[in-house]
Design a protein around this motif. Structure first.
Motif, short mmCIF file in Angstrom:
data_model
loop_
_atom_site.label_atom_id
_atom_site.label_comp_id
_atom_site.label_asym_id
_atom_site.label_seq_id
_atom_site.Cartn_x
_atom_site.Cartn_y
_atom_site.Cartn_z
N ASP A 1 -9.48 2.00 8.78
CA ASP A 1 -9.01 1.02 7.81
C ASP A 1 -7.48 1.02 7.74
OD1 ASP A 1 -9.72 -0.72 5.33
OD2 ASP A 1 -8.25 0.77 4.60
N SER A 2 -6.90 -0.16 7.60
CA SER A 2 -5.44 -0.28 7.61
C SER A 2 -4.79 0.43 6.43
CB SER A 2 -5.01 -1.74 7.67
OG SER A 2 -5.39 -2.42 6.50
N ASP A 3 -5.39 0.37 5.24
CA ASP A 3 -4.76 1.02 4.09
C ASP A 3 -4.69 2.53 4.25
OD1 ASP A 3 -4.30 -1.38 2.78
OD2 ASP A 3 -6.10 -1.25 1.54
N THR B 1 -11.57 10.75 10.60
CA THR B 1 -12.42 9.64 11.01
C THR B 1 -12.74 9.84 12.49
OG1 THR B 1 -10.57 8.21 11.62
CG2 THR B 1 -11.41 8.00 9.37
N THR C 1 0.83 -1.21 0.00
CA THR C 1 0.00 0.00 0.00
C THR C 1 0.86 1.26 0.00
OG1 THR C 1 -1.78 -1.16 1.13
CG2 THR C 1 -1.83 1.24 1.22
N SER D 1 -8.14 0.97 15.52
CA SER D 1 -7.25 0.98 14.37
C SER D 1 -6.98 -0.45 13.89
CB SER D 1 -5.93 1.66 14.74
OG SER D 1 -4.98 1.51 13.72
N GLU D 2 -7.42 -0.74 12.67
CA GLU D 2 -7.19 -2.07 12.10
C GLU D 2 -5.70 -2.37 11.98
OE1 GLU D 2 -8.54 -4.73 8.26
OE2 GLU D 2 -8.36 -2.55 7.98
N ASP E 1 -15.00 5.32 15.11
CA ASP E 1 -15.04 4.63 13.82
C ASP E 1 -13.80 3.77 13.66
OD1 ASP E 1 -17.41 5.93 13.16
OD2 ASP E 1 -16.36 7.58 12.17
#
Length: 140
Positions: A51-53, A44, A13, A108-109, A48
């Motif tokens: 997303d990791s990306d 965010t 990524t 946080s993913e 919420d």
């Protein structure tokens, strides 16, 4: 996400993000790419799930900003931007700190993924970036 080490650009990524930075034309456009990535994280909500990306792109942005700060490490890995990053506005630093804080937060993913393996080492890299940016922010 293909990840091969703990550094800010040691994953697919971030490598793809580097390409977007290289394609941005001019200093203002490159800074804008970094700012958008940071704001995607900071805007965010705390409740919420991040997303990791999105988190990876913010970390890569923070690393490029920190590289221009006193005590920052240069980004010299082969998966970072190929083109030199022009001097970046100092006002990106507080946003980068806020983004890193969010990446290390409970929703946080990316943090969860790293906690399954080399979480302490990865977290140390992020905290080092944060320290450089926060220290430089005081000088800005």
């Amino acid at each position: 996400m293909g990840t091969w080490d703990i550094g800010p650009f040691d994953n697919d990524t971030a490598a793809d993000f580097s390409y977007r930075i290289d394609k941005a034309e001019g200093p203002d456009a490159k800074a804008a790419v970094l700012l958008v990535a940071l704001r995607e994280v900071t805007e965010t909500g705390d409740d919420d799930f991040l997303d990791s990306d999105i988190a990876v792109e913010a970390i890569a942005s923070a690393a490029l900003i920190a590289a221009q700060c006193p005590g920052g490490d240069p980004v010299t890995v082969s998966y970072g931007p190929k083109e030199p990053v022009p001097p970046l506005p100092a006002d990106l630093r507080p946003t980068a700190v806020a983004a890193l804080d969010r990446v290390l937060g409970p929703e946080s993913e990316l943090k969860e993924l790293w906690e399954e393996s080399d979480g302490d080492q990865w977290k140390a890299v992020i905290l080092r970036l944060r320290a450089v940016l926060a220290g430089a922010g005081a000088d800005a």
